[in-house]
Design a protein around this motif. Structure first.
Motif, PDB file in Angstrom:
ATOM      1  N   PHE A  35      35.366  54.769  33.535  1.00 43.21           N
ATOM      2  CA  PHE A  35      36.189  53.886  34.359  1.00 43.21           C
ATOM      3  C   PHE A  35      36.232  52.490  33.775  1.00 43.21           C
ATOM      4  CE2 PHE A  35      34.815  57.240  37.164  1.00 43.21           C
ATOM      5  CZ  PHE A  35      36.019  57.616  37.729  1.00 43.21           C
ATOM      6  N   TRP A  36      37.351  51.824  33.949  1.00 51.47           N
ATOM      7  CA  TRP A  36      37.536  50.440  33.529  1.00 51.47           C
ATOM      8  C   TRP A  36      36.929  49.574  34.616  1.00 51.47           C
ATOM      9  CZ3 TRP A  36      40.716  48.690  29.338  1.00 51.47           C
ATOM     10  CH2 TRP A  36      40.845  47.316  29.253  1.00 51.47           C
ATOM     11  N   VAL A  37      35.797  48.971  34.348  1.00 51.43           N
ATOM     12  CA  VAL A  37      35.054  48.190  35.338  1.00 51.43           C
ATOM     13  C   VAL A  37      35.263  46.709  35.053  1.00 51.43           C
ATOM     14  CG1 VAL A  37      32.769  47.702  36.300  1.00 51.43           C
ATOM     15  CG2 VAL A  37      33.336  50.019  35.515  1.00 51.43           C
ATOM     16  N   GLU A  38      35.694  45.982  36.068  1.00 51.75           N
ATOM     17  CA  GLU A  38      35.900  44.547  35.925  1.00 51.75           C
ATOM     18  C   GLU A  38      34.937  43.805  36.844  1.00 51.75           C
ATOM     19  OE1 GLU A  38      39.951  43.521  36.682  1.00 51.75           O
ATOM     20  OE2 GLU A  38      40.714  45.013  35.281  1.00 51.75           O
ATOM     21  N   ARG A  39      34.296  42.791  36.314  1.00 54.33           N
ATOM     22  CA  ARG A  39      33.431  41.960  37.152  1.00 54.33           C
ATOM     23  C   ARG A  39      34.295  41.017  37.970  1.00 54.33           C
ATOM     24  NH1 ARG A  39      27.980  38.684  35.628  1.00 54.33           N
ATOM     25  NH2 ARG A  39      27.532  38.080  37.756  1.00 54.33           N
ATOM     26  N   VAL A  40      33.991  40.883  39.237  1.00 55.33           N
ATOM     27  CA  VAL A  40      34.726  39.972  40.115  1.00 55.33           C
ATOM     28  C   VAL A  40      34.131  38.586  39.931  1.00 55.33           C
ATOM     29  CG1 VAL A  40      35.302  39.418  42.498  1.00 55.33           C
ATOM     30  CG2 VAL A  40      35.205  41.817  41.770  1.00 55.33           C
ATOM     31  N   THR A  41      34.934  37.680  39.409  1.00 52.09           N
ATOM     32  CA  THR A  41      34.470  36.326  39.181  1.00 52.09           C
ATOM     33  C   THR A  41      35.669  35.383  39.142  1.00 52.09           C
ATOM     34  OG1 THR A  41      33.109  34.925  37.768  1.00 52.09           O
ATOM     35  CG2 THR A  41      34.418  36.577  36.653  1.00 52.09           C
ATOM     36  N   PRO A  42      35.610  34.220  39.708  1.00 52.61           N
ATOM     37  CA  PRO A  42      34.541  33.728  40.556  1.00 52.61           C
ATOM     38  C   PRO A  42      34.580  34.401  41.925  1.00 52.61           C
ATOM     39  CG  PRO A  42      36.285  32.104  40.452  1.00 52.61           C
ATOM     40  CD  PRO A  42      36.680  33.225  39.526  1.00 52.61           C
ATOM     41  N   LEU A  43      33.411  34.612  42.483  1.00 56.02           N
ATOM     42  CA  LEU A  43      33.293  35.335  43.749  1.00 56.02           C
ATOM     43  C   LEU A  43      34.035  34.638  44.883  1.00 56.02           C
ATOM     44  CD1 LEU A  43      29.556  36.380  43.499  1.00 56.02           C
ATOM     45  CD2 LEU A  43      31.546  37.881  43.323  1.00 56.02           C
ATOM     46  N   GLY A  44      34.058  33.321  44.876  1.00 52.06           N
ATOM     47  CA  GLY A  44      34.727  32.562  45.923  1.00 52.06           C
ATOM     48  C   GLY A  44      36.227  32.803  45.998  1.00 52.06           C
ATOM     49  N   TYR A  46      37.572  35.800  45.559  1.00 51.43           N
ATOM     50  CA  TYR A  46      37.772  37.156  46.062  1.00 51.43           C
ATOM     51  C   TYR A  46      37.319  37.288  47.515  1.00 51.43           C
ATOM     52  CZ  TYR A  46      37.737  42.251  46.126  1.00 51.43           C
ATOM     53  OH  TYR A  46      37.961  43.564  46.443  1.00 51.43           O
ATOM     54  N   TYR A  47      36.251  36.620  47.858  1.00 56.65           N
ATOM     55  CA  TYR A  47      35.692  36.675  49.215  1.00 56.65           C
ATOM     56  C   TYR A  47      36.085  35.389  49.933  1.00 56.65           C
ATOM     57  CZ  TYR A  47      33.028  40.489  47.226  1.00 56.65           C
ATOM     58  OH  TYR A  47      32.678  41.663  46.621  1.00 56.65           O
ATOM     59  N   CYS A  48      36.482  35.495  51.185  1.00 58.16           N
ATOM     60  CA  CYS A  48      36.970  34.310  51.874  1.00 58.16           C
ATOM     61  C   CYS A  48      36.563  34.285  53.343  1.00 58.16           C
ATOM     62  CB  CYS A  48      38.495  34.241  51.778  1.00 58.16           C
ATOM     63  SG  CYS A  48      39.330  35.415  52.851  1.00 58.16           S
ATOM     64  N   CYS A  49      36.968  33.221  53.992  1.00 56.76           N
ATOM     65  CA  CYS A  49      36.938  33.116  55.459  1.00 56.76           C
ATOM     66  C   CYS A  49      35.561  33.322  56.068  1.00 56.76           C
ATOM     67  CB  CYS A  49      37.927  34.105  56.065  1.00 56.76           C
ATOM     68  SG  CYS A  49      39.529  34.126  55.272  1.00 56.76           S
ATOM     69  N   GLY A  50      34.509  32.896  55.391  1.00 48.07           N
ATOM     70  CA  GLY A  50      33.168  33.044  55.932  1.00 48.07           C
ATOM     71  C   GLY A  50      32.511  34.371  55.634  1.00 48.07           C
ATOM     72  N   GLU A  51      33.161  35.206  54.821  1.00 49.04           N
ATOM     73  CA  GLU A  51      32.574  36.498  54.456  1.00 49.04           C
ATOM     74  C   GLU A  51      31.330  36.259  53.609  1.00 49.04           C
ATOM     75  OE1 GLU A  51      33.944  40.644  52.232  1.00 49.04           O
ATOM     76  OE2 GLU A  51      35.315  38.962  52.326  1.00 49.04           O
ATOM     77  N   PRO A  52      30.231  36.974  53.873  1.00 45.97           N
ATOM     78  CA  PRO A  52      29.022  36.806  53.059  1.00 45.97           C
ATOM     79  C   PRO A  52      29.311  37.098  51.578  1.00 45.97           C
ATOM     80  CG  PRO A  52      28.541  38.081  55.031  1.00 45.97           C
ATOM     81  CD  PRO A  52      30.031  37.932  54.967  1.00 45.97           C
ATOM     82  N   LEU A  53      28.846  36.209  50.715  1.00 48.44           N
ATOM     83  CA  LEU A  53      29.069  36.378  49.274  1.00 48.44           C
ATOM     84  C   LEU A  53      27.977  37.240  48.648  1.00 48.44           C
ATOM     85  CD1 LEU A  53      30.103  32.817  48.031  1.00 48.44           C
ATOM     86  CD2 LEU A  53      31.546  34.833  48.251  1.00 48.44           C
ATOM     87  N   PRO A  54      28.374  38.206  47.839  1.00 48.37           N
ATOM     88  CA  PRO A  54      27.377  39.000  47.119  1.00 48.37           C
ATOM     89  C   PRO A  54      26.854  38.220  45.916  1.00 48.37           C
ATOM     90  CG  PRO A  54      29.572  39.707  46.505  1.00 48.37           C
ATOM     91  CD  PRO A  54      29.738  38.661  47.578  1.00 48.37           C
TER      92      PRO A  54
END
Length: 148
Positions: A35-44, A46-54
């Motif tokens: 599988f083609w795996v992409e790192r999610v960066t910057p995390l901010g 992708y994640y929003c609205c008070g969602e806990p950041l991994p």
């Protein structure tokens, strides 16, 4: 249904992945499976609205060449409690706001696996929302966990 994967982007030696952190080990297993795996960066972004950041997150676009394409995301948190908080947050968000497609969440320790079909075409009133291929989603979870 056949799970379609793309060529690997980065290969991390299995011993190195196991010695470091669960996110790297998961990315390595998915990559090794083709599988083609992409790192999610910057995390901010992708994640929003008070969602806990991994601590780390990776994404795979699965079944891209089919009508059942979906995004598979692996989010690795600092603790089981943080992952559980993220699971509760996402579940509540979907319950309140809904989704334009289909989604599935699986919590395993400090890792949250999610699958989403994403938004659908503008003519949503003319057709049903795309279905998430549950079998393919669970296959990715199994590969990510190292159980396959």
């Amino acid at each position: 249904m056949l799970l379609v994967s793309l060529a690997a982007l980065v290969v991390v030696p299995e011993g190195v992945a196991q010695a470091s952190d669960p996110g790297t080990a998961i990315a390595s297993r998915l990559t090794k499976a083709g599988f083609w795996v992409e790192r999610v960066t910057p995390l901010g972004d992708y994640y929003c609205c008070g969602e806990p950041l991994p601590q780390k997150a990776y994404t795979v676009y699965a079944d891209e060449r089919s009508q059942h394409a979906f995004q598979f995301t692996v989010s690795v948190f600092a603790s089981d409690a943080a992952a559980h908080a993220a699971y509760r947050w996402e579940s509540a968000w979907y319950a309140q706001h809904g989704t334009a497609g289909a989604n599935k969440l699986v919590l395993s320790g400090r890792v949250l696996y999610s699958g989403e079909t994403g938004s659908i075409a503008a003519d949503t009133h003319k057709r049903a929302a795309p279905q998430l291929p549950i079998g393919d989603f669970h296959t990715l979870v199994t590969v990510a966990k190292g159980s396959l």
